[in-house]
Design a protein around this motif. Structure first.
Motif: not given
Length: 599
Positions: A274-289
């Motif tokens: 798997r390739y995991y994108l840092e940008s997806s953490l922001y897009k999915d709201g994971r950083v904020t949560s």
């Protein structure tokens, strides 16, 4: 010593210990075969035997006896045990109470039976449904340029360690984490935009923190030509060619470089689940949560307009800023959010391979995970930190690449290490396989935390000083011997597989020469090297082992004739040759290095 033999010896020691404890009126609760097994180790010096036990020293206090006396009593008990002579030839008590054992010739040769029984699985513990799931993250390069030699060292270490973990019975998942967000990606985008507008790198208008390698011009040209690019795990993207559309340029440049890195990794024989994108953490709201959860945990505070984590409560040397006064997050915050996803995906064991400059990351990421109080194990994740690589070529240090502009790329190293002179047209050709083999073997041949000098001239040499050539030549030599005998390795191994125990004893009893015995001992170490490499997160141990195995095989070859007139001795030695070739293939395979039949 094979694991079955180790267990046998541990059982003999436990029986002797039980008798000794009873003789001195001690409780049998202290008699534990696990203790006996844990006391067994390989002596550092061959003259001390094949295996040694420090059990006597461990039991001095519980038994109330001096270690040498315990050692002598255990040695006497084993010598009186009628089962022991089949396994142990000699027992001696040395120094402060070490018990040293020498195996019988027949016991040493048992390894050939194990290899013949399961050639492709010797030493390999295949994972079952109960196996621990492990996530190993490595390379994880920012998509801002070609992969450099440091990324190459990570790729070699990570891929080999993943292979060792899998061979030791774990279920391994390989992951690449792309830092495709933040200031460096912005600098990439404005650098490509500047080149697309025709701004030269030495122009005052070129971004001060921009990237200046030739590859930036290549991306700009592709963007202007409205080319289509695609990363390995993504959708195709076609540029719109608009030099004012910075977001489009950013997306195109990241995708372009991800594709370039994919090609480099494939050339290196490395793939990921798997390739995991840092940008997806922001897009999915994971950083904020994650930030909100840390605030709710009570382990944060505000100071001078910034949000801080009380990371000192969890072993860090100082508290860390999570959200700066301008509202942006510091880089360790998405790292914490990313590692939460690892835990939530069921990976109770995770290993990160990173450069030694990431040392400070360890404490703050672990502190953030512990502060969340969601059951994540203390010490999660594990880290393997590696030092960088110095490249030497023609006796001089190479610091830059024509294409990258500021560093040596992994592709450069593979190309240089695979160069061969073509006498037919006086040109230099490149053998990609040879280059990949050399780079992979070299980059895993030292402890990760040690400085490493990659000598391209040594990688090209065809001498015993070149470790990968030396090991591969041992394998090729084993194939050559079998070819001279007009047999295949598989035939030799299969032919002896069905021998009865009595026949095995007579057959293997032919291998008495010192070089044969040394080679048998080395073959028996292979399963333990896999286990130790996995447990200690030290893949270099396999490279060390293969060099030693090659040396023992070359020594045997130069000392003993294989194709002798005595048919039984000839068959026994051919089996030894076939078994050695098989273990060399297995070991090289775990390193991701080929095992050529001819050199």
């Amino acid at each position: 010593m094979l694991e079955s033999q180790r267990q046998q010896l541990a059982a003999f020691l436990s029986d002797g210990l039980a008798a000794l404890a009873a003789e001195h009126g001690k409780s049998l609760e202290m008699v534990d075969q696990g203790l006996a097994a844990a006391s067994l180790e390989k002596p550092r010096q061959p003259e001390h035997g094949d295996i040694a036990s420090n059990l006597a020293m461990r039991l001095a206090k519980p038994l109330g006896l001096p270690p040498p006396k315990i050692g002598q009593a255990l040695a006497a008990a084993l010598k009186a045990d009628p089962r022991v002579p089949q396994l142990i030839q000699d027992i001696e008590v040395a120094g402060p109470g070490f018990i040293n054992f020498r195996l019988t010739s027949a016991a040493r040769a048992e390894v050939l039976k194990d290899i013949a029984r399961d050639p492709s699985g010797f030493g390999i513990c295949r994972p079952d449904d109960r196996a621990t799931h492990v996530l190993i993250e490595f390379v994880s390069a920012n998509p801002t340029g070609p992969l450099h030699v440091g990324h190459g060292r990570q790729a070699a270490l990570g891929d080999t360690l993943a292979a060792m973990l899998s061979a030791s019975g774990l279920r391994v998942f390989r992951e690449f984490y792309y830092n495709d967000a933040g200031a460096q990606i912005h600098n990439l985008a404005i650098s490509v935009q500047a080149r697309a507008k025709g701004i030269a790198i030495d122009d005052a208008a070129f971004p001060a923190d921009g990237y200046r390698g030739d590859y930036i011009a290549e991306i700009a040209a592709a963007y202007l030509n409205k080319e289509t690019v695609r990363a390995f795990d993504g959708e195709p993207m076609t540029s719109n060619g608009d030099v004012e559309d910075l977001e489009e340029i950013r997306r195109f440049a990241v995708t372009y470089l991800r594709h370039e890195q994919d090609l480099d990794l494939r050339a290196f024989g490395v793939s990921f689940d798997r390739y995991y994108l840092e940008s997806s953490l922001y897009k999915d709201g994971r950083v904020t949560s994650t930030v909100n959860a840390l605030v709710d945990s009570g382990h944060t505070y505000e100071h001078e307009g910034a949000l801080w984590l009380r990371s000192t409560e969890f072993g860090d040397d100082k508290d860390r800023v999570m959200r700066k006064s301008d509202g942006s997050y510091t880089y360790f915050v998405p790292d914490v959010a990313y590692h939460v996803t690892k835990w939530e995906r069921g990976f109770t064991k995770a290993i990160n391979i990173q450069g030694s400059d990431h040392h400070g990351t360890i404490a703050r990421v672990r502190a953030g995970l512990q502060a969340l109080d969601i059951g994540i194990t203390k010490g999660f994740p594990d880290y393997v930190l590696h030092k960088m690589v110095t490249v030497m070529r023609g006796g001089e240090e190479v610091k830059i690449s024509k294409r990258a502009g500021s560093y040596v790329t992994l592709r450069d190293l593979i190309t240089w290490s695979g160069e061969i002179d073509d006498p037919s047209d006086h040109l230099v050709a490149v053998d990609e396989q040879r280059g990949r083999d050399a780079v992979r073997f070299f980059l895993v041949s030292r402890k990760a935390d040690s400085e490493f000098i990659f000598d391209v001239d040594l990688a090209l040499s065809r001498s015993e000083d070149n470790p990968v050539y030396y090991v591969q030549y041992a394998h090729a030599r084993s194939c050559s011997v079998l070819a001279q005998a007009n047999v295949q390795a598989a035939e030799v191994l299969q032919a002896v597989h069905g021998l009865a125990d009595d026949d095995w004893g007579r057959f293997l009893g032919q291998l008495q020469a010192p070089k044969e015995q040394a080679l048998l001992n080395r073959l028996a170490e292979f399963p333990e090297v896999i286990r130790n490499s996995a447990q200690e997160l030290s893949p270099h141990l396999m490279a060390f082992y293969l060099r030693d195995l090659a040396a023992d095989f070359h020594g045997f070859y130069n000392s003993e004739r294989v194709l002798v007139d005595d048919q039984q001795l000839r068959s026994a030695r051919l089996l030894l040759v076939a078994a050695t070739g098989q273990v060399l293939r297995l070991g090289l395979g775990l390193l991701g290095v080929s095992a050529p039949a001819r050199m």
